[in-house]
Motif scaffolding. Structure first.
Motif, PDB file in Angstrom:
ATOM      1  N   ILE A 177      -3.759  -5.807  15.572  1.00  0.00           N
ATOM      2  CA  ILE A 177      -3.364  -4.347  15.721  1.00  0.00           C
ATOM      3  C   ILE A 177      -2.026  -4.611  14.737  1.00  0.00           C
ATOM      4  CG2 ILE A 177      -1.928  -4.903  17.698  1.00  0.00           C
ATOM      5  CD1 ILE A 177      -1.955  -2.028  18.471  1.00  0.00           C
ATOM      6  N   GLY A 178      -2.040  -3.646  13.768  1.00  0.00           N
ATOM      7  CA  GLY A 178      -0.885  -3.340  12.858  1.00  0.00           C
ATOM      8  C   GLY A 178       0.183  -2.274  13.182  1.00  0.00           C
ATOM      9  N   PHE A 179       1.576  -2.403  12.821  1.00  0.00           N
ATOM     10  CA  PHE A 179       2.451  -1.499  13.010  1.00  0.00           C
ATOM     11  C   PHE A 179       3.114  -1.285  11.623  1.00  0.00           C
ATOM     12  CE2 PHE A 179       2.245  -3.222  17.289  1.00  0.00           C
ATOM     13  CZ  PHE A 179       2.327  -2.021  18.173  1.00  0.00           C
ATOM     14  N   VAL A 180       3.014   0.006  10.894  1.00  0.00           N
ATOM     15  CA  VAL A 180       3.365   0.346   9.686  1.00  0.00           C
ATOM     16  C   VAL A 180       4.509   1.070   9.980  1.00  0.00           C
ATOM     17  CG1 VAL A 180       2.750   1.625   7.714  1.00  0.00           C
ATOM     18  CG2 VAL A 180       1.012  -0.084   8.848  1.00  0.00           C
ATOM     19  N   ALA A 181       5.603   0.742   9.084  1.00  0.00           N
ATOM     20  CA  ALA A 181       6.731   1.733   8.891  1.00  0.00           C
ATOM     21  C   ALA A 181       6.490   2.728   7.626  1.00  0.00           C
ATOM     22  CB  ALA A 181       7.962   1.033   8.739  1.00  0.00           C
ATOM     23  N   GLY A 225      -7.972  -3.748  13.951  1.00  0.00           N
ATOM     24  CA  GLY A 225      -8.660  -3.050  14.347  1.00  0.00           C
ATOM     25  C   GLY A 225      -8.043  -1.644  14.657  1.00  0.00           C
ATOM     26  N   GLU A 226      -6.776  -1.530  14.760  1.00  0.00           N
ATOM     27  CA  GLU A 226      -5.989  -0.216  14.932  1.00  0.00           C
ATOM     28  C   GLU A 226      -4.565  -0.440  14.192  1.00  0.00           C
ATOM     29  OE1 GLU A 226      -3.576   1.971  18.584  1.00  0.00           O
ATOM     30  OE2 GLU A 226      -5.244   0.531  19.183  1.00  0.00           O
ATOM     31  N   LEU A 227      -4.215   0.580  13.563  1.00  0.00           N
ATOM     32  CA  LEU A 227      -2.806   0.708  12.945  1.00  0.00           C
ATOM     33  C   LEU A 227      -2.114   1.927  13.651  1.00  0.00           C
ATOM     34  CD1 LEU A 227      -3.690   0.414   8.978  1.00  0.00           C
ATOM     35  CD2 LEU A 227      -2.561  -1.346  10.520  1.00  0.00           C
ATOM     36  N   ARG A 228      -0.755   1.582  13.950  1.00  0.00           N
ATOM     37  CA  ARG A 228       0.005   2.585  14.379  1.00  0.00           C
ATOM     38  C   ARG A 228       1.173   2.625  13.418  1.00  0.00           C
ATOM     39  NH1 ARG A 228       0.332   1.344  20.841  1.00  0.00           N
ATOM     40  NH2 ARG A 228      -2.052   1.120  21.207  1.00  0.00           N
ATOM     41  N   VAL A 229       1.368   4.206  13.293  1.00  0.00           N
ATOM     42  CA  VAL A 229       2.223   4.456  12.141  1.00  0.00           C
ATOM     43  C   VAL A 229       3.561   4.814  12.922  1.00  0.00           C
ATOM     44  CG1 VAL A 229       2.798   5.735  10.054  1.00  0.00           C
ATOM     45  CG2 VAL A 229       0.646   5.115  10.433  1.00  0.00           C
ATOM     46  N   LEU A 230       4.719   4.362  12.538  1.00  0.00           N
ATOM     47  CA  LEU A 230       5.930   4.436  12.841  1.00  0.00           C
ATOM     48  C   LEU A 230       7.117   4.986  11.911  1.00  0.00           C
ATOM     49  CD1 LEU A 230       6.347   1.512  15.315  1.00  0.00           C
ATOM     50  CD2 LEU A 230       5.314   3.634  16.047  1.00  0.00           C
ATOM     51  N   PRO A 231       8.005   5.640  12.179  1.00  0.00           N
ATOM     52  CA  PRO A 231       8.885   6.059  11.017  1.00  0.00           C
ATOM     53  C   PRO A 231       9.768   4.981  10.859  1.00  0.00           C
ATOM     54  CG  PRO A 231       9.021   7.521  13.006  1.00  0.00           C
ATOM     55  CD  PRO A 231       8.232   6.641  13.406  1.00  0.00           C
ATOM     56  N   GLU A 232       9.845   4.041  11.569  1.00  0.00           N
ATOM     57  CA  GLU A 232      10.552   2.728  11.294  1.00  0.00           C
ATOM     58  C   GLU A 232      10.165   1.601  12.501  1.00  0.00           C
ATOM     59  OE1 GLU A 232      15.099   3.338  13.236  1.00  0.00           O
ATOM     60  OE2 GLU A 232      14.632   3.759  11.100  1.00  0.00           O
ATOM     61  N   LEU A 233      10.258   0.236  12.086  1.00  0.00           N
ATOM     62  CA  LEU A 233       9.751  -0.734  12.918  1.00  0.00           C
ATOM     63  C   LEU A 233      11.050  -0.763  13.925  1.00  0.00           C
ATOM     64  CD1 LEU A 233       7.867  -3.193  10.751  1.00  0.00           C
ATOM     65  CD2 LEU A 233       7.008  -1.471  12.240  1.00  0.00           C
ATOM     66  N   LEU A 271       0.831  -1.341  -0.080  1.00  0.00           N
ATOM     67  CA  LEU A 271      -0.059   0.082  -0.084  1.00  0.00           C
ATOM     68  C   LEU A 271       0.775   1.241   0.007  1.00  0.00           C
ATOM     69  CD1 LEU A 271      -2.802  -1.113   2.570  1.00  0.00           C
ATOM     70  CD2 LEU A 271      -2.840  -1.228  -0.058  1.00  0.00           C
ATOM     71  N   GLU A 272       0.357   2.200  -0.300  1.00  0.00           N
ATOM     72  CA  GLU A 272       0.937   3.517  -0.636  1.00  0.00           C
ATOM     73  C   GLU A 272       1.246   4.078   0.910  1.00  0.00           C
ATOM     74  OE1 GLU A 272       0.421   8.182  -2.928  1.00  0.00           O
ATOM     75  OE2 GLU A 272      -1.140   6.579  -2.831  1.00  0.00           O
ATOM     76  N   GLY A 273       2.805   4.596   0.695  1.00  0.00           N
ATOM     77  CA  GLY A 273       3.419   4.981   1.982  1.00  0.00           C
ATOM     78  C   GLY A 273       3.850   4.098   2.957  1.00  0.00           C
ATOM     79  N   VAL A 274       3.586   2.711   2.735  1.00  0.00           N
ATOM     80  CA  VAL A 274       4.190   1.682   3.533  1.00  0.00           C
ATOM     81  C   VAL A 274       5.299   1.079   3.292  1.00  0.00           C
ATOM     82  CG1 VAL A 274       3.470  -0.364   4.620  1.00  0.00           C
ATOM     83  CG2 VAL A 274       1.794   1.203   4.204  1.00  0.00           C
ATOM     84  N   GLN A 275       6.492   1.179   4.055  1.00  0.00           N
ATOM     85  CA  GLN A 275       7.753   0.506   3.945  1.00  0.00           C
ATOM     86  C   GLN A 275       7.716  -0.766   4.553  1.00  0.00           C
ATOM     87  OE1 GLN A 275       7.931   4.096   4.811  1.00  0.00           O
ATOM     88  NE2 GLN A 275       7.701   4.288   2.496  1.00  0.00           N
ATOM     89  N   ASP A 276       7.269  -1.145   5.358  1.00  0.00           N
ATOM     90  CA  ASP A 276       7.197  -2.128   6.174  1.00  0.00           C
ATOM     91  C   ASP A 276       5.901  -2.424   6.948  1.00  0.00           C
ATOM     92  OD1 ASP A 276       7.745  -4.871   6.602  1.00  0.00           O
ATOM     93  OD2 ASP A 276       9.819  -4.549   7.737  1.00  0.00           O
ATOM     94  N   ALA A 277       5.485  -3.689   7.545  1.00  0.00           N
ATOM     95  CA  ALA A 277       4.443  -3.906   8.363  1.00  0.00           C
ATOM     96  C   ALA A 277       4.466  -4.990   9.167  1.00  0.00           C
ATOM     97  CB  ALA A 277       3.001  -3.754   7.492  1.00  0.00           C
ATOM     98  N   VAL A 278       3.846  -4.989  10.255  1.00  0.00           N
ATOM     99  CA  VAL A 278       3.720  -6.239  11.267  1.00  0.00           C
ATOM    100  C   VAL A 278       2.748  -6.088  11.800  1.00  0.00           C
ATOM    101  CG1 VAL A 278       4.788  -7.187  13.327  1.00  0.00           C
ATOM    102  CG2 VAL A 278       6.305  -6.227  11.690  1.00  0.00           C
ATOM    103  N   VAL A 279       1.917  -7.181  11.914  1.00  0.00           N
ATOM    104  CA  VAL A 279       0.684  -7.513  12.610  1.00  0.00           C
ATOM    105  C   VAL A 279       0.641  -8.423  13.819  1.00  0.00           C
ATOM    106  CG1 VAL A 279      -1.743  -8.039  11.993  1.00  0.00           C
ATOM    107  CG2 VAL A 279      -0.444  -6.953  10.336  1.00  0.00           C
TER     108      VAL A 279
END
Length: 644
Positions: free
Chosen positions: A454-458, A483-491, A436-444
């Protein structure tokens, strides 16, 4: 360690739909299915499904083919399942609630020969370039009866009966192929464990494999299948009313829904669940508190049974019948099943030692459709069965034998989790997030409440979490959307450069703290939630906002954001109904809440209801009444226990 279920009754092979047809010959006037205002007798059901089987045969469907079933919960859905089997094909259930992309993926992957739909769902299959057969909502009494004397094609034990799709680790769903002999064995075991001819409340979607237990375990027992409609499934109060109106004796559902049914029954206060004799829970972990509550609120004659089993072993593999408030267990093997608890070297572990659960016996399915490598990885030869060709399924679940010779469920050995009764591969969600646009990495990960993800998006660009959730909802079933996505600069990563999942699990357990400023502090990670806004000046808006915050576990609730975009789901909407009653003193209907899904819309809904004089009893009174009823029941049970 091996545990063996009691032997299955020795009977000749008869396909599931033919068993029902034989019962229909003996009791054609008995009601087989009820849904809404429709009541279908066994004779009508078999004639209806036989006609459909010949229509499918005329459309080119034959033995071994696959036919998609795209139907809302209804009597027509049940007739369709029998009709597909009667055409010699396997039914592939597709939940109409799935997004279009998911529907298209399953139709393509299963290589279906036809789609059976109702008038309400036909439009969902128009782009599949596959023949679509429309089934009427009720039996067509004026239809040609020349084709109703028999089904269109015979089937054998090794022919496929159905394909049910589960989450795949690559993002692509996997279809589990269950053969007729697997279905026959699983249903025979169910008739042994649960004798009698029940009135069964079907609340499981057709694409959820516990529907197999409800449909065949009821119809092959000569019982009545009470199918909850889509609207009724959204409202626990209406489900409880169904139980009371149709004298339902048996229900199977996830523990979360059972808890909501108990809430609704307590609100009614007139014993609307009094007809129940068996409550079966499955699909997710059973809380001990729910066991205690069952035996507090029900008379001693109402059984509680905890079932466990993956789709790959034909619905179930273990069961535990509770005799009272006691520790939770998934129990021992169902008839015809072998359980092996093995170590990493596939050797049995001693009693009391944790190990991975492997399941053998007659319920082990064929494998994954069109995926030989995935099949070979988990469907293995069973060296402990003592017969050539025996196979066992590697569950990935860690268990331990308890002192009562049952099994305690410990957890998963991989990144697969259960969410509201559905099996979800975390990797499948991650692989859909990453492009998806703007996502470098993701963990769920599972969320702290154990009821969702809950998802964490870099994202160095600070991707919009609401937009990401909406994009996911177009590709994945709602149960797979965090249910929730938290956006971080990096994981976060550890000293070895590996992803620090332990830290992410800690972050997942921590609620976000609202800040007075929208700008993040220096070196502080970005989060998904907007900064805390001042509390609304309008008292009613503040009350509705507080209810949302309580149910969703979030600090800030924008007034114009959809409930489902903030992490809500159908079961959470029932909890919101309770929370609104507590905070606002009025209990909106569940249908209205599904229609008005923002804080602003619900404020208008409640204000209008108040102006029209539709205020409910104050929530404090309702809660006091509920507590009083519970206390009385506990006192009654305590007195009875003292007498014994």
């Amino acid at each position: 360690m091996k545990a063996t279920g009691e032997p299955l009754p020795e009977v000749g092979f008869v396909p599931a739909h033919e068993v029902v047809a034989r019962l229909a010959a003996d009791r054609p006037a008995a009601v087989a299915v009820r849904c809404g205002g429709v009541a279908v007798t066994y004779g009508e059901l078999i004639s209806w499904s036989r006609r459909l089987s010949h229509r499918l045969a005329s459309a080119g469907v034959g033995v071994g083919d696959r036919v998609a079933v795209l139907a809302e919960p209804s009597a027509a859905m049940i007739a369709t399942v029998l009709g597909v089997l009667g055409a010699g094909a396997a039914y592939v259930p597709i939940d109409p609630a799935q997004p279009d992309a998911r529907v298209a993926t399953i139709l393509h992957d299963a290589r279906v020969k036809a789609v059976v739909a109702t008038a309400h769902t036909r439009h969902r299959a128009t782009g599949s370039h596959t023949p679509v057969v429309t089934v009427p909502d009720v039996p067509d009494e004026e239809a040609d009866t020349t084709a109703s004397g028999s089904f269109a094609a015979p089937v054998g034990p090794a022919d496929p009966a159905y394909l049910i799709y589960t989450s795949g680790s690559t993002g692509e769903p996997k279809g589990v192929v269950v053969e007729h002999r697997n279905l026959a064995a699983s249903t025979r075991a169910r008739l042994v464990v649960y004798p009698g001819n029940p009135a069964f409340l079907l609340v499981s979607p057709l694409a959820f494999d516990s529907s197999v237990a409800g449909i065949w375990g009821t119809l092959q027992a000569g019982g009545c299948l009470v199918v909850a409609s889509a609207d009724e499934l959204r409202d626990p109060d209406r489900l409880v009313s169904l139980v009371s109106r149709h004298r339902v004796t048996r229900v199977l559902c996830v523990p979360t829904l059972y808890g909501l049914l108990l809430d609704a029954a307590e609100r009614a206060g007139t014993g609307p669940l009094a007809s129940l004799r068996q409550v079966i829970v499955a699909g997710e972990a059973l809380p001990r508190s729910l066991v205690d509550r069952h035996f507090t609120l029900h008379s001693p004659g109402v059984e509680l049974v905890n079932e466990y089993g993956p789709t790959e072993t034909t619905v179930w593999a273990t069961f535990h019948r509770f005799t009272g408030a006691e520790p939770v267990s998934i129990g021992g093997p169902v008839p015809g099943t072998l359980l092996h608890v093995l170590d990493d070297g596939l050797q049995p572990v001693p009693p009391g030692t944790e190990g991975e659960l492997f399941i053998g016996g007659a319920g082990v399915a064929r494998g994954y459709f069109g995926r030989p490598e995935a099949t070979a990885a988990v469907f293995l030869d069973d060296p402990f069965a003592g017969e050539p060709g025996a196979r066992m399924y590697r569950t990935g679940d860690i268990v331990r034998r308890n002192t009562n010779h049952g099994l305690d469920f410990i957890g998963r050995a991989d990144d697969q989790v259960k969410v509201r009764g559905h099996r979800v591969e975390l990797g499948a969600v991650e692989s859909t997030l990453r492009p998806l646009e703007g996502v470098q990495d993701a963990v769920v990960l599972p969320d702290a409440r154990g009821s969702g993800l809950i998802g964490f998006v870099a994202s160095r660009e600070g991707a919009d979490p609401v937009a990401l959730r909406r994009a996911l909802a177009r590709e994945l079933p709602s149960v797979m959307v965090p249910g929730e996505l938290r956006v971080l600069p990096e994981l976060p990563r550890n000293l070895n450069g590996k992803l620090d999942r332990a830290l992410l699990r800690t972050l997942a357990a921590e609620p976000l703290t609202p800040r007075p400023s929208a700008a993040p502090l220096p070196d502080e990670p970005l989060t998904t939630r907007p900064s805390a806004a001042p509390l609304p000046d309008d008292p009613l808006t503040a009350q509705v906002t507080a209810a949302w915050s309580e149910v969703l576990g979030v600090a800030t609730v924008p007034p114009d954001v959809n409930f489902f975009d903030l992490g809500g789901h159908s079961l959470a909407m029932f909890k919101l109904q309770d929370a609104l009653e507590q905070h606002c003193g009025l209990r909106p209907s569940i249908v209205a809440l599904f229609q008005e899904t923002t804080v602003a819309a619900q404020v208008t809904l409640i204000r209008t209801s108040r102006e029209q004089g539709e205020d409910a009893a104050p929530s404090t009174s309702a809660e006091a009444a509920r507590r009083a009823r519970t206390a009385r029941l506990r006192q009654q049970r305590a007195r009875k226990g003292a007498r014994q």
